[in-house]
Design an enzyme around this catalytic site. Sequence first.
Site, PDB file in Angstrom:
ATOM      1  N   SER A 124       4.874  -2.806   7.000  1.00 17.53           N
ATOM      2  CA  SER A 124       4.581  -4.143   6.666  1.00 17.53           C
ATOM      3  C   SER A 124       4.416  -4.979   5.601  1.00 17.53           C
ATOM      4  O   SER A 124       4.294  -4.033   4.663  1.00 17.53           O
ATOM      5  CB  SER A 124       3.059  -3.872   7.525  1.00 17.53           C
ATOM      6  OG  SER A 124       2.396  -5.275   7.228  1.00 17.53           O
ATOM      7  N   TYR A 149      -5.979  -0.510   7.961  1.00 13.32           N
ATOM      8  CA  TYR A 149      -4.779  -0.582   8.334  1.00 13.32           C
ATOM      9  C   TYR A 149      -3.591  -0.735   7.343  1.00 13.32           C
ATOM     10  O   TYR A 149      -2.380   0.109   7.666  1.00 13.32           O
ATOM     11  CB  TYR A 149      -4.546  -2.086   9.499  1.00 13.32           C
ATOM     12  CG  TYR A 149      -3.356  -2.248   9.971  1.00 13.32           C
ATOM     13  CD1 TYR A 149      -2.421  -1.615  10.748  1.00 13.32           C
ATOM     14  CD2 TYR A 149      -2.640  -3.324   9.141  1.00 13.32           C
ATOM     15  CE1 TYR A 149      -1.244  -1.798  11.134  1.00 13.32           C
ATOM     16  CE2 TYR A 149      -1.195  -3.634   9.616  1.00 13.32           C
ATOM     17  CZ  TYR A 149      -0.617  -2.933  10.447  1.00 13.32           C
ATOM     18  OH  TYR A 149       0.707  -3.114  11.026  1.00 13.32           O
ATOM     19  N   LYS A 153      -0.253   1.931   6.457  1.00 15.94           N
ATOM     20  CA  LYS A 153       1.341   1.786   6.300  1.00 15.94           C
ATOM     21  C   LYS A 153       1.740   2.229   4.846  1.00 15.94           C
ATOM     22  O   LYS A 153       2.546   2.621   4.687  1.00 15.94           O
ATOM     23  CB  LYS A 153       1.370   0.052   6.562  1.00 15.94           C
ATOM     24  CG  LYS A 153       1.165  -0.129   7.816  1.00 15.94           C
ATOM     25  CD  LYS A 153       2.012   0.492   9.019  1.00 15.94           C
ATOM     26  CE  LYS A 153       1.822   0.204  10.328  1.00 15.94           C
ATOM     27  NZ  LYS A 153       2.709   1.143  11.109  1.00 15.94           N
TER      28      LYS A 153
END
Length: 338
Positions: A124, A149, A153
């Site tokens: 991302s 989150y 990644k």
Amino acid sequence: MNVLVTGGAGYIGSHTCVELIEAGYQPIVIDNLCNSSAKSLQRVQQITGGQIPFYQGDVRDEALLNRIFDENTIGCAIHFAGLKAVGESVEKPLEYYENNLCATMTLCRVMAKRGVKKLIFSSSATVYSGDNEMPLRETSKTGNCTNPYGWTKYMGEQILRDIAKADPAWSVVNLRYFNPVGAHESGLIGEHPNGIPNNLMPYISQTAIGKRDHLNVFGNDYPTPDGTGVRDYIHVVDLAKGHVAAIEYLMQHTGEGVFNLGTGHGYSVLDMVHAFESVNGVKVPYVIAPRRAGDLPTCYADPGKSREVLGWTAGRDQNDMCRDTWNWQSKNPNGYDD
Ligand code: NAD
Ligand code: UFG
């Protein structure tokens, strides 16, 4: 070639299954359906006329992964499976680290054991540090993530980079997605978030259809042309095609590659609202609300490396994104529950 698609029933995974089949690949899906419906895969079959072997279960279930490798000859994998709600990750960090990182490590362990060392990972733009100049290049600074989150990644990429460094037989592609929106032009598959949407496009379309009273525009005092946040929205079908291009790269290279998947164009929140209204002939009532914590003023990609190395560019524009989002929303007001 059979492509193992983890999280293939989800939003990006289901669109990628369509593009894989259309490019002549055979997707084999594992998904625990924690944020999706198996109906998405039936719709993919309806669109393409193909068949998709589906294993309902968790990527952290090593025995199930072994069974999939026993029952199928897998050529490479695309790893979409993961939890992705930024706010929820702040409240439940352990669940996010556990799910996202353990799934990645279990998958890699089984792949290595089976000698299938070709993997595409859903990363991302959130891995980029907030203090970079725009546009973001693959060489821009990463880290300083603002939520668990984002760290999953960042760490997921690092785990794969280290695996590829330790064993030169591995080929890994980390794809950094910008803001995926839109739906397949058939209106048969699309994004249906559970509960109140966090992201802009689903909120706009649910407001237009009357499920939400109005859109809250989070801040109009950013240093952007109209004061609202600017993002690089990318049509999910273009994003899906980026994975097909990445498979071709994966088959010819070893080591780790990292690529931005974005358009290179930034649109503000109000640009998106006005485009949605004019393309679809609907109203999207909105109010200006305070800034949302953790948001950047502007975020958009330099997609030059993907264009030059993968031979991929995003062909769909803002009007396509707005039209296809509304086509899906109006045909499926309750997502796959209809
Ligand atoms: P999604 O929630 O629609 O799809 C993820 C799928 O993975 C779901 O079907 C879910 O049921 C499944 N899943 C989750 N954990 C699993 C597990 N442990 N085992 C098996 N299945 C599991 O999300 P999406 O928007 O399609 O995103 C796909 C990937 O792309 C995710 O990794 C996400 O973090 C990443 N990503 C998404 C965006 C975005 O804005 N949508 C942006 C950047 C990166
Ligand atoms: N916004 C609103 N109102 C809303 C929702 C969003 O004004 O109801 C604004 C945000 O403030 C931001 C823009 O719309 O300016 C886009 O917000 P999104 O929540 O749609 O997307 P983000 O850029 O915040 O984050 C998304 C994903 C992340 C991913 C990131 C980069 O949610 O998971 O893109 O790829 F990491």
